[in-house]
Design an enzyme around this catalytic site. Sequence first.
Site, short mmCIF file in Angstrom:
data_model
loop_
_atom_site.label_atom_id
_atom_site.label_comp_id
_atom_site.label_asym_id
_atom_site.label_seq_id
_atom_site.Cartn_x
_atom_site.Cartn_y
_atom_site.Cartn_z
N ASP A 1 2.12 1.40 2.99
CA ASP A 1 3.51 0.91 3.29
C ASP A 1 4.76 0.50 3.10
O ASP A 1 5.33 0.48 4.35
CB ASP A 1 3.00 -0.78 2.99
CG ASP A 1 1.16 -1.62 3.26
OD1 ASP A 1 1.19 -1.29 4.76
OD2 ASP A 1 1.28 -1.86 2.56
N HIS B 1 0.68 -1.00 -0.06
CA HIS B 1 -0.14 0.32 0.15
C HIS B 1 1.25 1.21 0.07
O HIS B 1 2.17 1.21 0.61
CB HIS B 1 -0.97 0.25 1.79
CG HIS B 1 -1.53 -1.29 1.32
ND1 HIS B 1 -2.29 -2.29 2.35
CD2 HIS B 1 -3.04 -0.95 0.40
CE1 HIS B 1 -2.53 -2.88 1.84
NE2 HIS B 1 -3.61 -2.23 0.67
#
Length: 346
Positions: free
Chosen positions: A54, A51
Amino acid sequence: MPKAHRYKFCFGPWNISEGQDPYGPTTRPAQTFDWKLAQLKKLGFDAMMFHDDDAVPDIDGKSDAQLRKETGELKKKLADAGVAAEMVAPRLWFSPMTMDGAYTSNDSKCRQYAIERSLRCIDIANYLGTDLIVLWLAREGTYLREAKSGRRSIELLVEALDKMLAHDKKIRLSIEPKPNEPMDHAYLPTIGHALAIAQLTRDPKRVGCLIESAHAILAGLDPADEIDFAMAFGKLWSLHLNDQNGLKFDQDKPFGSSNLRVAFNQVRALERNGYGTHGEYVCFDVHPFRPTKVEHWLAHLDNSRRTFLKLLKKARSFDDNKAKQLIADRNLAALDQMVLEHLMGA
Ligand code: XLS
Ligand code: MG
């Protein structure tokens, strides 16, 4: 069947999850990103999916310069580990700005936020060296049918996709459909919807899809059919294999855990379409069972790949000629039993 090739495997940092669910807190202590990357490498996986946050935690509070710096550091870590970045996905469901949808929010300021965040996600993908953006359109749907216009929402989705395509001339968008949860109904619930909306964008060739087994099952479909459909269009650019026991919350079980035969048919569909021969990865979007101990924390990922590889042997050793004869003879009972005995190794 095309010539046998070696599949490449992938998972995301969120797949080493801590056990929280809507009814209770975590059951395992959070680990650092570096620990997760080391585990991925130890298991011998080829790539990691991300993501946007992330890759760059707390992304909303950070400047573009900071984003570039942190992504550069991440890129170096991945290169040192010999691990590729498969894709980046904007997390458009967590912020208060996406409470009522991101691209389809009723509030124009929130829609603007969603688009800007998606463009930053594309920048991250660029820095990391992947051309693949995954769009799980978590809150693009309704809690209440009358609260949004479905027609207007489709137009808003196309506008958002167009802005992303214009931002970068090489980026590819892979829509990951899911029919429900957190929404009552999502606007793009199936692969058919994802590929249809691609046709309304400024560059349909760069809008494809990602199939997640559990999401197809939640839509009442067979994931193998979704794979054949997407690959008939040349548009299956990524894959989240997992499993799901019927129509309930999104379970993200290990691949094959609920229905080995449905899993076998997904592998057969991937094989007959040559999935992976253009560099696509097999990703496992799976989660550990909540009671899992720290020392067994990676098993669901390793097991999913083991099951995949065992089913691959089964797919490659299936007697297609015998099956053809049974089909020609309309002997579906014998075909059915042949599949079961092949899977049972009898
Ligand atoms: C959730 C989704 C999510 C995506 C990436 O249901 O599967 O994990 O794969 O945003
Ligand atoms: Mg997924």
